[in-house]
Enzyme design. Structure first.
Site, short mmCIF file in Angstrom:
data_model
loop_
_atom_site.label_atom_id
_atom_site.label_comp_id
_atom_site.label_asym_id
_atom_site.label_seq_id
_atom_site.Cartn_x
_atom_site.Cartn_y
_atom_site.Cartn_z
N THR A 168 0.85 -1.19 0.00
CA THR A 168 0.00 0.00 0.00
C THR A 168 0.88 1.24 0.00
O THR A 168 1.99 1.22 0.55
CB THR A 168 -0.86 -0.03 1.28
OG1 THR A 168 -1.83 -1.06 1.13
CG2 THR A 168 -1.56 1.28 1.56
N VAL A 197 -13.10 -4.29 2.29
CA VAL A 197 -12.41 -3.00 2.41
C VAL A 197 -11.43 -3.12 3.58
O VAL A 197 -11.78 -3.70 4.62
CB VAL A 197 -13.42 -1.85 2.66
CG1 VAL A 197 -12.69 -0.55 2.97
CG2 VAL A 197 -14.30 -1.66 1.44
N GLY A 198 -10.23 -2.61 3.41
CA GLY A 198 -9.22 -2.67 4.48
C GLY A 198 -9.15 -1.37 5.25
O GLY A 198 -10.03 -0.51 5.15
N THR A 219 0.34 1.10 6.56
CA THR A 219 0.29 -0.02 5.64
C THR A 219 0.42 -1.28 6.48
O THR A 219 1.08 -1.27 7.51
CB THR A 219 1.42 0.04 4.59
OG1 THR A 219 1.35 -1.14 3.78
CG2 THR A 219 2.79 0.12 5.21
N GLY A 220 -0.23 -2.34 6.05
CA GLY A 220 -0.12 -3.57 6.83
C GLY A 220 -1.37 -4.41 6.70
O GLY A 220 -2.26 -4.11 5.90
N GLY A 222 -4.72 -5.17 7.20
CA GLY A 222 -5.70 -4.16 7.53
C GLY A 222 -6.65 -4.49 8.66
O GLY A 222 -7.05 -3.60 9.42
N1 ASP Z 1 -3.57 -2.22 4.72
C1 ASP Z 1 -3.98 -2.67 3.41
C2 ASP Z 1 -5.28 -3.40 3.51
O1 ASP Z 1 -5.46 -4.15 4.46
C3 ASP Z 1 -3.01 -3.58 2.76
C4 ASP Z 1 -1.59 -3.13 2.74
O2 ASP Z 1 -1.19 -2.22 3.46
O3 ASP Z 1 -0.83 -3.69 1.97
O4 ASP Z 1 -6.07 -3.27 2.62
#
Ligand code: ASP
Length: 306
Positions: A168, A197-198, A219-220, A222
């Site tokens: 992300t 949805v994240g 980011t991570g 979600g």
């Molecule tokens: N946080 C994002 C989600 O869960 C994914 C990501 O950060 O790669 O949609």
């Protein structure tokens, strides 16, 4: 003093992908900084930086995003203006090249805060954004990743490294007028169920900005971030007196200890102090100030006072 801080994902990024991430981060810093340098506002700067990363296949945003279980790109994005607390988000959009630009339209031109799926796309089209075919956003690398993830799932296993990959993109900025803004854009997680949805595009989870405290982008994985409303949790710690650096590391410890969550966070407060942290082995980050440009994929945790 203007500052731009950005990220392009946090995970156990292999060595061979580091160069592409660093290039993408530098290009995005360049795009956002051109705005701030010429006296532009924080909102324009975070939009330009995120748009640059959406256009770069390296990242999980826009073209090149992870695919849903039915093989499509489905994106979420949010922008927030710290001066007014206006926000604009889109979720589950499949026909927009730059979801962050659609989010900006929601922020600027709608009394609402969040649009999803066809409604979001109709809103975007009505506000001058071209709708494209979903296959223009799908790349062969991601078809391969999906195939591998499905094979592993059929054997009851996880697709190791990419099961924990978070590419992300996000940006936070402070402009010369002292205004903060934040923006985050994502294609979500690999093999996600359509309609999921994240955290990235949900206010206070993956993105938040308030001139009275700080701006954040995460980011991570979600789901844990959403359950803890992690972005706002970190911003509130800054409002209560923590430095952005303390709040960033505390947030990553909190999501890990409470829900085994993993990922990374960037924070910028109203006086221009920055914080970045991750609990993954690498995180792609970059920062630009009038005197300095910096970018890297690993952060050193400051030593704790004894
Ligand atoms: N946080 C994002 C989600 O869960 C994914 C990501 O950060 O790669 O949609």
């Amino acid at each position: 003093m203007a500052i731009l801080l950005i990220h392009g994902g946090a995970w156990s990024m292999p060595d061979e992908l580091v160069g592409a991430h660093e290039r993408g981060i530098r290009n995005a810093l360049g795009a956002g900084w051109r705005v701030l340098k010429s006296g532009g506002c924080a909102l324009d700067a975070v939009e330009a930086a995120v748009r640059s990363m959406e256009d770069d296949d390296t990242f999980d945003a826009g073209r090149g995003s992870f695919l849903t279980s039915d093989g499509r790109v489905q994106c979420d994005a949010l922008m927030m203006d710290g001066a007014t607390l206006r926000a604009g988000g889109v979720g589950c959009v499949e026909h927009i090249r730059n979801p962050i630009c659609a989010a900006r339209k929601v922020l600027e031109e709608s009394p609402h805060v969040y649009f999803v799926a066809e409604g979001a796309e109709r809103f975007a089209a009505a506000h001058g954004i071209e709708l494209i075919d979903n296959c223009e956003l799908v790349i062969e690398r991601e078809r391969e990743h999906l195939r591998a993830a499905r094979e592993k799932a059929a054997q009851g296993q996880e697709f190791e490294i990419f099961a924990h990959s978070h590419d992300t993109v996000g940006a936070v900025a402070l402009d010369a007028n002292g205004n903060l803004a934040a923006a985050t854009s994502t294609g979500g997680t690999l093999n996600k169920t359509p309609g999921r949805v994240g955290d990235a595009s949900l206010i206070g989870c993956g993105t938040y900005a308030d001139n009275q405290s700080a701006a954040v982008s995460t980011t991570g994985w979600g789901e844990p971030f959403m359950k803890l409303v992690l972005g706002k949790w970190a911003v509130d710690r800054i409002a209560a007196g923590a430095s952005p650096e303390e709040a960033a590391w505390a947030a990553m410890d909190y999501v890990k200890s409470r829900l085994k969550g993993h990922g990374g966070i960037i924070l910028l407060d109203r006086s221009g102090r920055i914080g970045m942290a991750h609990n993954t082995s690498r995180m792609a980050v970059g920062c630009r100030t009038p005197d300095r440009e910096w970018c890297g994929v690993k952060l050193e945790r400051p030593s704790q006072p004894a």
